[in-house]
Design an enzyme around this catalytic site. Structure first.
Site, PDB file in Angstrom:
ATOM      1  CE  LYS A  79      -1.464   2.519   3.196  1.00  0.00           C
ATOM      2  NZ  LYS A  79      -1.926   3.068   4.452  1.00  0.00           N
ATOM      3  CG  ASP A 139      -7.068   3.524   2.413  1.00  0.00           C
ATOM      4  OD1 ASP A 139      -8.093   3.120   1.817  1.00  0.00           O
ATOM      5  OD2 ASP A 139      -6.936   4.695   2.782  1.00  0.00           O
TER       6      ASP A 139
END
Ligand code: SF4
Length: 212
Positions: A120, A138
């Site tokens: 991420k 996320d």
């Protein structure tokens, strides 16, 4: 979700959140990397408060490495998970200095290979700092994509892959921000505002749960 509905969802998201940007404050690629590491399970507002002080004296990997683990951990304590975040920031900084001449690398593979930098974080830095096509997943992107039915996945990686298929490549980075904004403002984790949501006509969550 059929093609027409998908097109409508993306158009509505883009029209509503056009120009959406990261809420984290940063002025260099390195500052962005540190801020994204700090943002795990922490609000951007709190990260910005912490980095405002931290970056006054420690805005480069070389300067960051003058701090001990304990000192950095104490400085970033309000962000939570400070022990592991301090470890990640210091080990990533060490690699940046030793392997990349003090500059944050610009490819996804090199970013992801930095110790303490997960998928991420690498995706966010790659897309925001270097303009790469990437779609970071996320907690907001994961929840909202799955609720709407835009991209279904049992985990963030599966959702990322599904989003890459559903969203045109040149919109990946933007879509990441649209979904975060929608997750923060409307499709919140608890009590999503379905009654007033502009996607209520298309959203699969409503159809499944008979919310309206
Ligand atoms: S209708 Fe409800 S669940 Fe669907 S996107 Fe909007 S707020 Fe989220």
């Amino acid at each position: 979700m059929n093609k027409n509905t998908l097109k409508t969802v993306l158009e509505k998201l883009e029209n509503t959140y056009f120009g959406a940007k990261p809420q984290l404050n940063f002025s260099t690629e390195y500052e962005l990397l540190v801020a994204v590491i700090l943002s795990a399970q922490c609000t951007d507002e709190r990260v910005n408060i912490v980095t405002k002080e931290l970056f006054k004296n420690y805005s480069t990997p070389q300067k960051m490495l003058t701090l001990s683990h304990e000192e950095l951990s104490s400085l970033i304590k309000p962000c939570g998970l400070n022990n592991s975040k301090a470890e990640h920031i210091l080990s990533a900084s060490k690699t940046i200095v030793e392997k990349h001449g003090g500059k944050v690398p610009s490819t996804y593979e090199e970013l992801n290979a930095l110790s303490g930098v997960g998928r991420k974080t690498a995706n966010v830095v790659y897309s925001v700092a270097f303009g790469g096509d990437a779609i970071a997943v996320d907690t907001h992107v994961f929840r909202v994509s799955n609720r709407i039915g835009l991209a279904k996945g049992v985990n963030p990686l599966a959702t990322e892959k599904a989003l890459m298929k559903a969203v045109p490549k040149n919109k990946w980075s933007s879509a990441h921000h649209w979904l975060i904004y929608h997750g923060r403002r409307v499709c919140t984790a608890r009590n999503p505002k379905c009654e007033t949501c502009f996607l209520k006509g298309e959203c699969e969550y409503i159809k499944k749960n008979g919310k309206l």
